[in-house]
Design a protein around this motif. Sequence first.
Motif, PDB file in Angstrom:
ATOM      1  N   LEU A  42       0.809  -1.214   0.000  1.00 26.91           N
ATOM      2  CA  LEU A  42       0.000   0.000   0.000  1.00 26.91           C
ATOM      3  C   LEU A  42       0.847   1.271   0.000  1.00 26.91           C
ATOM      4  O   LEU A  42       0.302   2.375   0.009  1.00 26.91           O
ATOM      5  N   ARG A  44       0.834   8.674 -10.742  1.00 29.89           N
ATOM      6  CA  ARG A  44      -0.238   8.134  -9.902  1.00 29.89           C
ATOM      7  C   ARG A  44      -0.872   9.196  -9.004  1.00 29.89           C
ATOM      8  O   ARG A  44      -1.900   8.954  -8.386  1.00 29.89           O
ATOM      9  N   ALA A  87      -5.479  10.387  -5.903  1.00 29.94           N
ATOM     10  CA  ALA A  87      -4.991   9.358  -6.810  1.00 29.94           C
ATOM     11  C   ALA A  87      -5.501   9.654  -8.216  1.00 29.94           C
ATOM     12  O   ALA A  87      -6.661  10.023  -8.405  1.00 29.94           O
ATOM     13  N   GLY A  89      -9.457   4.019  -8.373  1.00 31.94           N
ATOM     14  CA  GLY A  89      -9.355   2.665  -7.847  1.00 31.94           C
ATOM     15  C   GLY A  89      -7.970   2.312  -7.331  1.00 31.94           C
ATOM     16  O   GLY A  89      -7.735   1.173  -6.907  1.00 31.94           O
ATOM     17  N   ASP A  90      -7.060   3.272  -7.319  1.00 34.26           N
ATOM     18  CA  ASP A  90      -5.686   3.031  -6.878  1.00 34.26           C
ATOM     19  C   ASP A  90      -5.613   3.164  -5.363  1.00 34.26           C
ATOM     20  O   ASP A  90      -5.302   4.232  -4.824  1.00 34.26           O
ATOM     21  N   ALA A  91      -5.875   2.067  -4.679  1.00 31.03           N
ATOM     22  CA  ALA A  91      -5.923   2.089  -3.216  1.00 31.03           C
ATOM     23  C   ALA A  91      -4.579   2.432  -2.597  1.00 31.03           C
ATOM     24  O   ALA A  91      -4.513   3.102  -1.558  1.00 31.03           O
ATOM     25  N   ALA A  92      -3.489   1.988  -3.212  1.00 36.95           N
ATOM     26  CA  ALA A  92      -2.164   2.240  -2.651  1.00 36.95           C
ATOM     27  C   ALA A  92      -1.845   3.736  -2.655  1.00 36.95           C
ATOM     28  O   ALA A  92      -1.328   4.269  -1.666  1.00 36.95           O
ATOM     29  N   THR A  93      -2.161   4.421  -3.756  1.00 40.95           N
ATOM     30  CA  THR A  93      -1.884   5.854  -3.817  1.00 40.95           C
ATOM     31  C   THR A  93      -2.751   6.613  -2.819  1.00 40.95           C
ATOM     32  O   THR A  93      -2.275   7.518  -2.128  1.00 40.95           O
ATOM     33  N   THR A  94      -4.006   6.249  -2.722  1.00 38.40           N
ATOM     34  CA  THR A  94      -4.902   6.894  -1.755  1.00 38.40           C
ATOM     35  C   THR A  94      -4.399   6.700  -0.331  1.00 38.40           C
ATOM     36  O   THR A  94      -4.383   7.638   0.476  1.00 38.40           O
ATOM     37  N   GLU A  95      -3.964   5.489  -0.021  1.00 36.98           N
ATOM     38  CA  GLU A  95      -3.440   5.203   1.323  1.00 36.98           C
ATOM     39  C   GLU A  95      -2.137   5.954   1.568  1.00 36.98           C
ATOM     40  O   GLU A  95      -1.913   6.477   2.666  1.00 36.98           O
ATOM     41  N   THR A 131      -2.780   9.552   2.444  1.00 36.43           N
ATOM     42  CA  THR A 131      -3.243   9.670   3.831  1.00 36.43           C
ATOM     43  C   THR A 131      -2.093   9.490   4.809  1.00 36.43           C
ATOM     44  O   THR A 131      -1.920  10.288   5.743  1.00 36.43           O
TER      45      THR A 131
END
Length: 233
Positions: free
Chosen positions: A115, A127, A138, A142-148, A151
Motif C-alpha cells: 500500500l 499516480r 490518486a 481505484g488506486d488504493a495504494a496511492t490513496t493510502e 493519507t
Amino acid sequence: MRQINKGSEPAEHTQWKGQNKALPNFCYAALTAEHRRAIRENLVHEQRGLCAYTGRRIEIDSCHIEHLKPQSHCGPGEDIDYRNLVAGVPAPNTPQLSYGAHKKADWPPVAAEHLFVSPLSAGCGARFSFRLSGEVAASNVGDAATTETITRLGLNEKALVQLRKSAIDATLQIRGRGLASIDVGDARRRLNDLERAEQQNGPLEPYSFVLTQALEKQIQRIEKIRQAKKGQP
C-alpha cells in the motif's frame, strides 16, 4: 511525488560497510554525524534538492535521512542499505510536522508494504493528481495504494496544501490580472522550462512536478475554451 532515480552510494558509506559488516553494531545507529552528513549530501544531490515525499526545497542542513522501510521493521543491514534511504524535511531535532516523514512514522508494516507508493517506484509521479487548489488525489480512483499513501504521508494536510497552492498561484497568475491569468503561450514556455530543467542537472524548483501538472491543466483549459468559441454560431 517525483520519481527518484537512485545512484551510487557515497564512498564513505561503502567503505564503512566493508569495515564493519562483521561487527554486532552493524546498523544505522552506529553511523557518525560526519558519515550521515555525507549520506545527506549525496541524497540531496540525487533528489535534485527536493524532499522525497513533499517536494519542498531541502539542503544538506535542512533535511534528515528517512528510511523508506521503517527502521523498526528492518532486518539486519536493511537500515543502512542505501536504496532504503532518502532525504526529507525537516532537519533532525526540529519541531514535528503534520505531514511527510513525521506523519509516516513507522508505516508501513511489512504486511502493508503493497500500500506504499515509494518515490523509487517507476511511474510513481503519474499516480498522483494535483488540483489547482493544492490538494492531491490518486489519478485512478481505484488506486488504493496511492490513496493510502496520500493519507499516511499527510499530503493533504492544510499546511502542505497551502504551500503547494501558493506555488501554483504564483505560476499561473500574471501580476495584477488575478488567478490563472497566464496565457497559453506563457504557460507553454513555463512548462518547457520545467521539463528542460528535469532533463538537466542541478536543483529543481520546489514542487516542480506539481507545477508541471498545473500548467498542463491550464493549457488544456484554455484550449477547451478556444474550441468552444470556435464552435459558436
